[in-house]
Design an enzyme around this catalytic site. Structure first.
Site, PDB file in Angstrom:
ATOM      1  N   GLU A   1      40.176  49.652  52.741  1.00  0.00           N
ATOM      2  CA  GLU A   1      41.586  49.820  53.108  1.00  0.00           C
ATOM      3  C   GLU A   1      42.459  49.893  51.864  1.00  0.00           C
ATOM      4  O   GLU A   1      42.207  49.201  50.881  1.00  0.00           O
ATOM      5  CB  GLU A   1      42.060  48.601  53.898  1.00  0.00           C
ATOM      6  CG  GLU A   1      41.586  48.579  55.311  1.00  0.00           C
ATOM      7  CD  GLU A   1      42.174  47.381  56.062  1.00  0.00           C
ATOM      8  OE1 GLU A   1      41.568  46.979  57.044  1.00  0.00           O
ATOM      9  OE2 GLU A   1      43.225  46.849  55.638  1.00  0.00           O
TER      10      GLU A   1
ATOM     11  N   CYS B   1      48.679  48.717  47.517  1.00  0.00           N
ATOM     12  CA  CYS B   1      47.818  47.541  47.551  1.00  0.00           C
ATOM     13  C   CYS B   1      46.368  48.026  47.545  1.00  0.00           C
ATOM     14  O   CYS B   1      45.910  48.644  48.490  1.00  0.00           O
ATOM     15  CB  CYS B   1      48.131  46.723  48.796  1.00  0.00           C
ATOM     16  SG  CYS B   1      47.112  45.258  48.958  1.00  0.00           S
TER      17      CYS B   1
ATOM     18  N   CYS C   1      34.266  40.498  50.811  1.00  0.00           N
ATOM     19  CA  CYS C   1      34.681  39.438  49.879  1.00  0.00           C
ATOM     20  C   CYS C   1      33.853  38.191  50.147  1.00  0.00           C
ATOM     21  O   CYS C   1      33.520  37.891  51.289  1.00  0.00           O
ATOM     22  CB  CYS C   1      36.165  39.128  50.074  1.00  0.00           C
ATOM     23  SG  CYS C   1      36.811  37.881  48.930  1.00  0.00           S
TER      24      CYS C   1
ATOM     25  N   CYS D   1      37.935  32.450  52.334  1.00  0.00           N
ATOM     26  CA  CYS D   1      39.170  31.780  52.760  1.00  0.00           C
ATOM     27  C   CYS D   1      39.222  31.815  54.291  1.00  0.00           C
ATOM     28  O   CYS D   1      38.977  32.854  54.900  1.00  0.00           O
ATOM     29  CB  CYS D   1      40.387  32.482  52.165  1.00  0.00           C
ATOM     30  SG  CYS D   1      40.383  32.456  50.357  1.00  0.00           S
TER      31      CYS D   1
ATOM     32  N   CYS E   1      41.598  34.417  56.340  1.00  0.00           N
ATOM     33  CA  CYS E   1      41.697  35.818  55.896  1.00  0.00           C
ATOM     34  C   CYS E   1      40.727  36.738  56.619  1.00  0.00           C
ATOM     35  O   CYS E   1      39.559  36.394  56.811  1.00  0.00           O
ATOM     36  CB  CYS E   1      41.440  35.863  54.393  1.00  0.00           C
ATOM     37  SG  CYS E   1      41.426  37.518  53.705  1.00  0.00           S
TER      38      CYS E   1
ATOM     39  N   CYS F   1      45.452  41.998  55.892  1.00  0.00           N
ATOM     40  CA  CYS F   1      44.417  42.461  54.999  1.00  0.00           C
ATOM     41  C   CYS F   1      43.083  42.533  55.729  1.00  0.00           C
ATOM     42  O   CYS F   1      42.652  41.570  56.323  1.00  0.00           O
ATOM     43  CB  CYS F   1      44.274  41.471  53.842  1.00  0.00           C
ATOM     44  SG  CYS F   1      45.789  40.610  53.474  1.00  0.00           S
TER      45      CYS F   1
END
Ligand code: SAH
Length: 343
Positions: free
Chosen positions: A90, A103, A110, A114, A117, A331
């Site tokens: 993205e 962005c 990832c 977290c 997220c 995100c």
């Protein structure tokens, strides 16, 4: 085959020399790519036909494929792009009164984990190359026909977990013979990898640093961000103090307000205590609810109370404007939806 966008100007010169070409040819190609925005070797008209053929056989060039595009009423555009190996990423364009900000995604998935997220829903598959980050910028500029003035490395991934490629990306888009996006318009956002913050302090570039703090104390941060167990808040603060001293730059703390988790007035006081004495400001972020996680957004009146307490304690604070509320704003949401559980 390597992408031509992977090379900083200096690396491209070395590569051209290795290919038996003159140094200035590399500079010409660099200018075609980034100054003229030409994404086809055939159109580089001041190069010999022979050299153009050579480049075609050595390097990949050309934009990423746009798989999906969501346009918000506020001008935000969210792109789902496909990489050479089929990986989906993205990239989000935000339109501000001061310019157009992109962005950029730095990793495919990832590993930071977290808990709030959407990006972390999909584990890291691999790091992105510098060229794949550069190409996010080029692809969006070509698609919209407008210059991008600001870049934030705040998309999926932890940029400092892919340090060298991210820095090469920064040097490529900052280069005066290229896109020439000013260093002060470039921001890297990290969850707080202290060793890399120290390295970043040595780069000698005027780019910005944002740190995802999201908690006022270790107890809460441990719950939200597993990285805090490796680099607890005291250590993080020391690295930042050192960074600020070395670079003379101001740091931004990002703080997502999560209802009933980190948004009490006591937390505002603890946060103020942590930030005090650092050349830093706090950017409060309204949480973009991710269905899978169960956290909720703090009510606007409580956001005000939190913000006012920080102001009362003389902390510089801003409230982030929400962009693209009507599209899959958070995100990684668009990608997670597309890729599903297959990653
Ligand atoms: N790994 C880096 C950069 C990517 S995350 C970092 O941690 O900073 C970019 C920012 O978006 C971080 O501050 C992150 O905490 C925040 N973010 C993640 N999910 C979010 C959500 N659902 N709503 C609002 N902000 C979110």
């Amino acid at each position: 085959m390597k992408s031509i966008y992977d090379y900083t100007q200096e690396q491209l010169i070395d590569e051209f020399i290795a290919l038996g070409e003159k140094k200035f040819r590399a500079t010409q190609v660099f200018e075609w790519l980034y100054r003229q925005n030409i994404q086809d070797f055939h159109q580089m008209s001041n190069l010999s036909l022979e050299l153009r053929e050579k480049l075609i056989s050595h390097f990949q060039v050309g934009p990423l494929e746009i798989i999906e595009k969501q346009v918000s009423q506020d001008g935000t555009i969210k792109y789902l792009l496909e990489l050479e190996d089929g990986g989906l990423i993205e990239t989000v364009l935000m339109v501000h009164d001061y310019g157009r900000s992109l962005c950029v995604t730095s990793q495919l998935g990832c590993n930071m984990g977290c808990t709030f997220c959407a990006s972390g829903l999909l584990k890291k598959q691999r790091d992105l190359t510098a060229g794949e980050m550069v190409n996010q910028v080029l692809t969006v500029m070509n698609d919209t026909g407008e210059r991008i003035s600001h870049v934030v490395v705040m998309g999926t991934g932890e940029p400092f977990d892919n340090y060298q490629q991210v820095m090469n990306f920064i040097y490529i888009i900052n280069h005066p013979k290229g896109l020439a996006i000013g260093a002060r318009h470039l921001t890297i956002s990290t969850c707080g990898l202290c060793d890399k913050i120290e390295e970043y302090a040595q780069e000698g570039i005027q780019t910005n640093l944002a740190v995802s703090l999201h908690a006022p104390n270790d107890e809460i941060r441990d719950q939200l961000m597993p990285i805090n167990k490796r680099y607890p808040m005291d250590e993080l603060r020391k690295s930042l103090q050192d960074y600020i001293q070395k670079t003379n730059r101001r740091v931004t703390f990002e703080y997502i307000l999560l209802k009933g988790v980190n948004d009490d007035i006591i937390h505002a006081r603890q946060l103020a205590h942590y930030v005090k004495g650092l050349n830093a400001y706090v950017n409060l972020i309204p949480y973009n609810a991710v269905d899978e996680h169960g956290y909720q957004q703090t009510a606007p009146k409580d956001v005000e109370i939190f913000k006012n307490e920080l102001l009362r304690l003389k902390i510089n604070v801003t409230l982030r404007k929400e962009h693209g509320r009507d599209i899959d704003g958070a995100c990684g949401q668009l990608r997670a939806k597309k890729v599903g559980g297959s990653f």
